[in-house]
Scaffold this motif. Structure first.
Motif, PDB file in Angstrom:
ATOM      1  N   PRO A   1       0.830  -1.215   0.000  1.00 14.29           N
ATOM      2  CA  PRO A   1       0.000   0.000   0.000  1.00 14.29           C
ATOM      3  C   PRO A   1       0.857   1.253   0.000  1.00 14.29           C
ATOM      4  CG  PRO A   1      -0.699  -1.545   1.710  1.00 14.29           C
ATOM      5  CD  PRO A   1       0.623  -2.019   1.215  1.00 14.29           C
ATOM      6  N   ARG A   2       0.409   2.267  -0.737  1.00 14.23           N
ATOM      7  CA  ARG A   2       1.147   3.514  -0.768  1.00 14.23           C
ATOM      8  C   ARG A   2       1.139   4.135   0.623  1.00 14.23           C
ATOM      9  NH1 ARG A   2      -0.654   7.750  -5.212  1.00 14.23           N
ATOM     10  NH2 ARG A   2      -2.286   8.188  -3.691  1.00 14.23           N
ATOM     11  N   GLY A   3       2.277   4.539   1.107  1.00 11.89           N
ATOM     12  CA  GLY A   3       2.417   5.106   2.442  1.00 11.89           C
ATOM     13  C   GLY A   3       3.036   4.149   3.440  1.00 11.89           C
ATOM     14  N   LEU A   4       2.922   2.839   3.195  1.00  8.61           N
ATOM     15  CA  LEU A   4       3.470   1.873   4.152  1.00  8.61           C
ATOM     16  C   LEU A   4       4.992   1.953   4.194  1.00  8.61           C
ATOM     17  CD1 LEU A   4       3.026  -0.394   6.156  1.00  8.61           C
ATOM     18  CD2 LEU A   4       2.928  -2.018   4.252  1.00  8.61           C
ATOM     19  N   GLY A   5       5.619   2.149   3.038  1.00  6.70           N
ATOM     20  CA  GLY A   5       7.077   2.275   3.022  1.00  6.70           C
ATOM     21  C   GLY A   5       7.558   3.463   3.832  1.00  6.70           C
ATOM     22  N   TRP A   6       6.871   4.604   3.672  1.00  6.37           N
ATOM     23  CA  TRP A   6       7.211   5.780   4.468  1.00  6.37           C
ATOM     24  C   TRP A   6       7.058   5.499   5.965  1.00  6.37           C
ATOM     25  CZ3 TRP A   6       9.610  10.164   3.346  1.00  6.37           C
ATOM     26  CH2 TRP A   6       9.663  10.596   2.015  1.00  6.37           C
ATOM     27  N   LEU A   7       5.951   4.850   6.323  1.00  9.45           N
ATOM     28  CA  LEU A   7       5.725   4.556   7.742  1.00  9.45           C
ATOM     29  C   LEU A   7       6.823   3.665   8.311  1.00  9.45           C
ATOM     30  CD1 LEU A   7       1.861   3.951   7.838  1.00  9.45           C
ATOM     31  CD2 LEU A   7       3.111   5.850   8.897  1.00  9.45           C
ATOM     32  N   LEU A   8       7.212   2.648   7.568  1.00 12.48           N
ATOM     33  CA  LEU A   8       8.250   1.732   8.055  1.00 12.48           C
ATOM     34  C   LEU A   8       9.595   2.433   8.186  1.00 12.48           C
ATOM     35  CD1 LEU A   8       7.355  -1.508   6.062  1.00 12.48           C
ATOM     36  CD2 LEU A   8       6.956  -1.029   8.488  1.00 12.48           C
TER      37      LEU A   8
ATOM     38  N   VAL B   1      -0.604  17.490  25.128  1.00 16.84           N
ATOM     39  CA  VAL B   1       0.308  17.654  23.995  1.00 16.84           C
ATOM     40  C   VAL B   1       0.341  16.388  23.157  1.00 16.84           C
ATOM     41  CG1 VAL B   1       2.736  17.915  23.358  1.00 16.84           C
ATOM     42  CG2 VAL B   1       1.715  19.431  25.058  1.00 16.84           C
ATOM     43  N   ALA B   2       0.330  15.230  23.801  1.00 15.31           N
ATOM     44  CA  ALA B   2       0.333  13.964  23.060  1.00 15.31           C
ATOM     45  C   ALA B   2      -0.910  13.840  22.188  1.00 15.31           C
ATOM     46  CB  ALA B   2       0.423  12.793  24.035  1.00 15.31           C
ATOM     47  N   LEU B   3      -2.057  14.265  22.740  1.00 17.36           N
ATOM     48  CA  LEU B   3      -3.296  14.214  21.953  1.00 17.36           C
ATOM     49  C   LEU B   3      -3.274  15.229  20.818  1.00 17.36           C
ATOM     50  CD1 LEU B   3      -5.909  13.815  24.852  1.00 17.36           C
ATOM     51  CD2 LEU B   3      -5.078  12.037  23.287  1.00 17.36           C
ATOM     52  N   ALA B   4      -2.759  16.438  21.110  1.00 17.62           N
ATOM     53  CA  ALA B   4      -2.705  17.471  20.084  1.00 17.62           C
ATOM     54  C   ALA B   4      -1.763  17.077  18.953  1.00 17.62           C
ATOM     55  CB  ALA B   4      -2.266  18.797  20.701  1.00 17.62           C
ATOM     56  N   ALA B   5      -0.720  16.315  19.272  1.00 13.95           N
ATOM     57  CA  ALA B   5       0.252  15.920  18.250  1.00 13.95           C
ATOM     58  C   ALA B   5      -0.336  14.919  17.251  1.00 13.95           C
ATOM     59  CB  ALA B   5       1.490  15.328  18.915  1.00 13.95           C
ATOM     60  N   LEU B   6      -1.465  14.314  17.602  1.00 20.65           N
ATOM     61  CA  LEU B   6      -2.059  13.339  16.686  1.00 20.65           C
ATOM     62  C   LEU B   6      -2.502  13.999  15.374  1.00 20.65           C
ATOM     63  CD1 LEU B   6      -4.234  11.212  19.151  1.00 20.65           C
ATOM     64  CD2 LEU B   6      -1.981  10.658  18.195  1.00 20.65           C
ATOM     65  N   TRP B   7      -2.946  15.259  15.450  1.00 21.70           N
ATOM     66  CA  TRP B   7      -3.438  15.924  14.235  1.00 21.70           C
ATOM     67  C   TRP B   7      -2.319  16.187  13.221  1.00 21.70           C
ATOM     68  CZ3 TRP B   7      -7.094  16.265  11.096  1.00 21.70           C
ATOM     69  CH2 TRP B   7      -7.203  17.318  10.174  1.00 21.70           C
ATOM     70  N   PRO B   8      -1.207  16.861  13.618  1.00 17.85           N
ATOM     71  CA  PRO B   8      -0.111  16.995  12.648  1.00 17.85           C
ATOM     72  C   PRO B   8       0.461  15.642  12.233  1.00 17.85           C
ATOM     73  CG  PRO B   8       0.549  17.811  14.801  1.00 17.85           C
ATOM     74  CD  PRO B   8      -0.909  17.605  14.857  1.00 17.85           C
ATOM     75  N   GLY B   9       0.431  14.667  13.132  1.00 21.09           N
ATOM     76  CA  GLY B   9       0.870  13.325  12.753  1.00 21.09           C
ATOM     77  C   GLY B   9      -0.012  12.731  11.673  1.00 21.09           C
ATOM     78  N   TRP B  10      -1.327  12.942  11.814  1.00 17.28           N
ATOM     79  CA  TRP B  10      -2.260  12.441  10.797  1.00 17.28           C
ATOM     80  C   TRP B  10      -2.054  13.157   9.462  1.00 17.28           C
ATOM     81  CZ3 TRP B  10      -5.249   8.475   9.850  1.00 17.28           C
ATOM     82  CH2 TRP B  10      -6.155   8.568   8.794  1.00 17.28           C
TER      83      TRP B  10
ATOM     84  N   TRP C   1      -0.020  12.924   3.794  1.00 17.95           N
ATOM     85  CA  TRP C   1       0.960  13.269   2.768  1.00 17.95           C
ATOM     86  C   TRP C   1       1.684  12.022   2.294  1.00 17.95           C
ATOM     87  CZ3 TRP C   1       6.215  12.577   2.399  1.00 17.95           C
ATOM     88  CH2 TRP C   1       6.837  13.229   1.333  1.00 17.95           C
ATOM     89  N   MET C   2       2.083  11.152   3.231  1.00 17.58           N
ATOM     90  CA  MET C   2       2.793   9.922   2.854  1.00 17.58           C
ATOM     91  C   MET C   2       1.901   9.005   2.019  1.00 17.58           C
ATOM     92  SD  MET C   2       5.030   8.910   6.248  1.00 17.58           S
ATOM     93  CE  MET C   2       3.842   9.318   7.532  1.00 17.58           C
ATOM     94  N   ARG C   3       0.643   8.930   2.374  1.00 14.04           N
ATOM     95  CA  ARG C   3      -0.276   8.030   1.684  1.00 14.04           C
ATOM     96  C   ARG C   3      -0.733   8.596   0.350  1.00 14.04           C
ATOM     97  NH1 ARG C   3      -6.109   7.273   4.277  1.00 14.04           N
ATOM     98  NH2 ARG C   3      -6.169   9.444   3.594  1.00 14.04           N
ATOM     99  N   GLY C   4      -0.842   9.924   0.258  1.00 11.98           N
ATOM    100  CA  GLY C   4      -1.367  10.534  -0.950  1.00 11.98           C
ATOM    101  C   GLY C   4      -2.884  10.440  -0.976  1.00 11.98           C
ATOM    102  N   PRO C   5      -3.511  11.057  -2.007  1.00 14.96           N
ATOM    103  CA  PRO C   5      -4.978  11.074  -2.070  1.00 14.96           C
ATOM    104  C   PRO C   5      -5.562   9.690  -2.349  1.00 14.96           C
ATOM    105  CG  PRO C   5      -4.024  12.037  -4.056  1.00 14.96           C
ATOM    106  CD  PRO C   5      -2.894  11.814  -3.114  1.00 14.96           C
TER     107      PRO C   5
ATOM    108  N   GLN D   1      -0.902  16.536  -8.699  1.00 11.99           N
ATOM    109  CA  GLN D   1      -0.542  15.908  -7.444  1.00 11.99           C
ATOM    110  C   GLN D   1      -0.316  14.434  -7.734  1.00 11.99           C
ATOM    111  OE1 GLN D   1      -3.889  16.176  -4.785  1.00 11.99           O
ATOM    112  NE2 GLN D   1      -5.299  15.282  -6.230  1.00 11.99           N
ATOM    113  N   ARG D   2       0.023  13.701  -6.700  1.00 11.47           N
ATOM    114  CA  ARG D   2       0.130  12.260  -6.908  1.00 11.47           C
ATOM    115  C   ARG D   2      -1.230  11.685  -7.294  1.00 11.47           C
ATOM    116  NH1 ARG D   2       3.016   9.827  -1.751  1.00 11.47           N
ATOM    117  NH2 ARG D   2       1.959  11.579  -0.733  1.00 11.47           N
ATOM    118  N   PRO D   3      -1.241  10.593  -8.062  1.00 14.81           N
ATOM    119  CA  PRO D   3      -2.535  10.052  -8.496  1.00 14.81           C
ATOM    120  C   PRO D   3      -3.381   9.588  -7.320  1.00 14.81           C
ATOM    121  CG  PRO D   3      -0.785   8.462  -8.910  1.00 14.81           C
ATOM    122  CD  PRO D   3      -0.115   9.750  -8.512  1.00 14.81           C
ATOM    123  N   THR D   4      -4.684   9.696  -7.481  1.00 13.19           N
ATOM    124  CA  THR D   4      -5.621   9.242  -6.453  1.00 13.19           C
ATOM    125  C   THR D   4      -5.793   7.738  -6.553  1.00 13.19           C
ATOM    126  OG1 THR D   4      -6.815  11.340  -6.531  1.00 13.19           O
ATOM    127  CG2 THR D   4      -7.985   9.448  -5.609  1.00 13.19           C
ATOM    128  N   VAL D   5      -5.616   7.053  -5.442  1.00 10.21           N
ATOM    129  CA  VAL D   5      -5.868   5.619  -5.388  1.00 10.21           C
ATOM    130  C   VAL D   5      -7.376   5.391  -5.281  1.00 10.21           C
ATOM    131  CG1 VAL D   5      -5.523   3.479  -4.088  1.00 10.21           C
ATOM    132  CG2 VAL D   5      -3.643   5.115  -4.326  1.00 10.21           C
TER     133      VAL D   5
END
Length: 462
Positions: free
Chosen positions: A49-56, A94-103, A108-112, A415-419
């Motif tokens: 899946p697109r984005g899995l490589g970035w996550l790893l 702060v840990a909860l607030a960080a979830l939004w920029p993390g998402w 971005w890693m996964r693309g549309p 942009q990157r292609p939509t899956v």
């Protein structure tokens, strides 16, 4: 006796705690997402899946940074710093607030991505053959089967059915629908020529018939609706009819031993490919008067890809180009016939040219290649006009289906292609950029196994 932690140490400890908490929240989020993508790929036998490589790649780095920040917080003074309730509460927030920029980072890693959010049930009966479709923009669409036209409103609900007259079957639609008026061609029987009867349909009134005319076509080409004229084939002549009333305006004889094999019109002009005793010809007529404008020989019969400027694809795949007076002015050799090349913005867009599979654009003026888009080596399945003069391309690889949005002038992707996630897409389909927030796909495969149509929208969330 414990030594108090210096103020600088306390500040460093608290900042390190906040940083460690933020990173820990993102690490947990990315860990869950990594597990989900890996399990989904395994369960559905999909590829990577697109984005899995970035996550790893990112997840171990974030984990190391989290440990480092936590260690820094614990060792910031001569003794272990004790954090009070307010500091711990701030760390949790702060840990909860960080979830939004993390998402956002994960998006971005996964693309549309897009999913089928609405669809219409498969064909019943499945024996009726799907033929073509008309898009009516945000107000709806029409899908043609051999037994009827089916109208759908802007909300995707059924808007009416127009059955084929008894003893006939739908065989073709006009390419365009000026002022929401379309032309429907019928055949009398399985062996009869398409166009034995032609009807005009008002698409704003649930498919109300405006007029109908019985004809004796000597070939079987789809009718043409251009501006306010309906052009049909009758015996050895082209007939120009008023689009809304059916009144005959003009008749243009084809000549001895001539039969029309392709017909199209746009911008007040009609192009007809005719085979006259084995000598293919391209003829241009005025759509309003039927007056002959020019005629030019062809290397073979074919189909009209563009009317103004004129472009005809002959059986070997070559596209012959003509100026506004009928003089040849170039060609493009060996283009594939499927998916059908698209003429838009003075360019001819076709697949399969270049060092690797992709999409190429050629000038309709002289045939030179203007740009090439590699599309990551994907197989091109469909080409359609996009928004704001762009080009939409449906591609696929071994595992996934994608929707690309290219700049019509340069071929650059916006942009990157939509899956397209698990979309029920057949081999034959039409795609329309007619929804404000998405796209509509119309399936034209036989067998009734797939939804008649479905609309896709961007994925928000998982």
């Amino acid at each position: 006796m414990e030594q108090p932690t210096p103020p600088r140490g306390r500040i460093t400890a608290h900042l390190s705690l906040v940083l460690a908490s933020a990173l820990a929240g993102v690490v947990v989020l990315y860990g869950v997402l990594t597990a989900k993508l890996a399990l989904d790929a395994h369960a559905h036998a999909h590829g990577w899946p697109r984005g899995l490589g970035w996550l790893l790649m990112v997840l171990p780095l974030l984990a190391i940074a989290t440990v480092a920040a936590g260690t820094r917080s614990a060792a910031s003074g001569p003794r272990v710093t004790r954090f009070g309730g307010p500091a711990k509460a701030v760390a949790v927030l702060v840990a909860l607030a960080a979830l939004w920029p993390g998402w956002l980072g994960f998006e971005w890693m996964r693309g549309p991505h897009a999913y089928a959010w609405t669809w219409y049930a498969p064909d019943r009966p499945a024996t009726a053959r799907p033929l073509d479709a008309w898009s009516l923009g945000p107000t709806g669409m029409v899908r043609a089967r051999s037994d009827a036209l089916f109208l759908f409103n802007g909300e995707g609900r059924s808007g009416g059915t127009l059955r084929a007259p008894e003893g006939t079957s739908v065989c073709a639609l006009s390419r365009t629908t000026p002022a929401f008026t379309g032309l429907v061609a019928y055949g009398r029987d399985a062996a009869g020529a398409c166009g034995a009867r032609v009807e005009a349909v008002d698409l704003r009134s649930s498919g109300g018939r405006l007029w109908g005319r019985d004809l004796s076509p000597a070939g079987g080409v789809p009718p043409v609706a251009v501006d306010g004229t309906a052009v049909v084939l009758d015996e050895a002549a082209l007939l120009g009819l008023d689009l809304t009333s059916g009144t005959e305006r003009w008749r243009a004889p084809l000549g001895t031993d001539c039969r029309v094999t392709a017909l199209d019109g746009a911008d007040g002009r009609i192009l007809a490919v005719a085979d006259c005793a084995g000598r293919p010809r391209l003829r241009a007529l005025d759509a309003v008067t039927g007056r002959a404008l020019w005629e030019s020989p062809l290397a073979g019969t074919g189909r009209v890809l563009s009317v103004r400027p004129a472009a005809v694809q002959v059986p070997d795949g070559s596209v012959l180009l003509f100026d506004d007076t009928g003089r040849p002015r170039g060609s493009v050799a060996g283009l594939p016939t499927q998916p059908t090349p698209l003429a838009v913005g003075g360019l001819l867009i076709a697949s399969g040219q270049g060092k690797k599979p992709g999409l190429s654009a050629y000038s309709l003026t002289d045939g030179r290649r203007v740009w090439h888009a590699g599309l990551d080596g994907h197989d091109v399945r469909g080409i359609a006009p996009g928004r704001a003069g762009g080009v939409d391309v449906v591609t696929s690889d071994r595992w996934w289906t994608y929707l690309w949005h290219l700049n019509g002038d340069s071929g650059a992707p916006g942009q990157r292609p939509t899956v397209l996630r698990d979309v029920p897409l057949g081999r034959r389909f039409e795609v329309y950029a007619d929804q404000p927030a998405g796209y509509t796909f119309v399936n034209l495969d036989e067998g009734g196994r797939l939804p008649v149509y479905f609309s896709v929208r961007p994925v928000i969330g998982w």
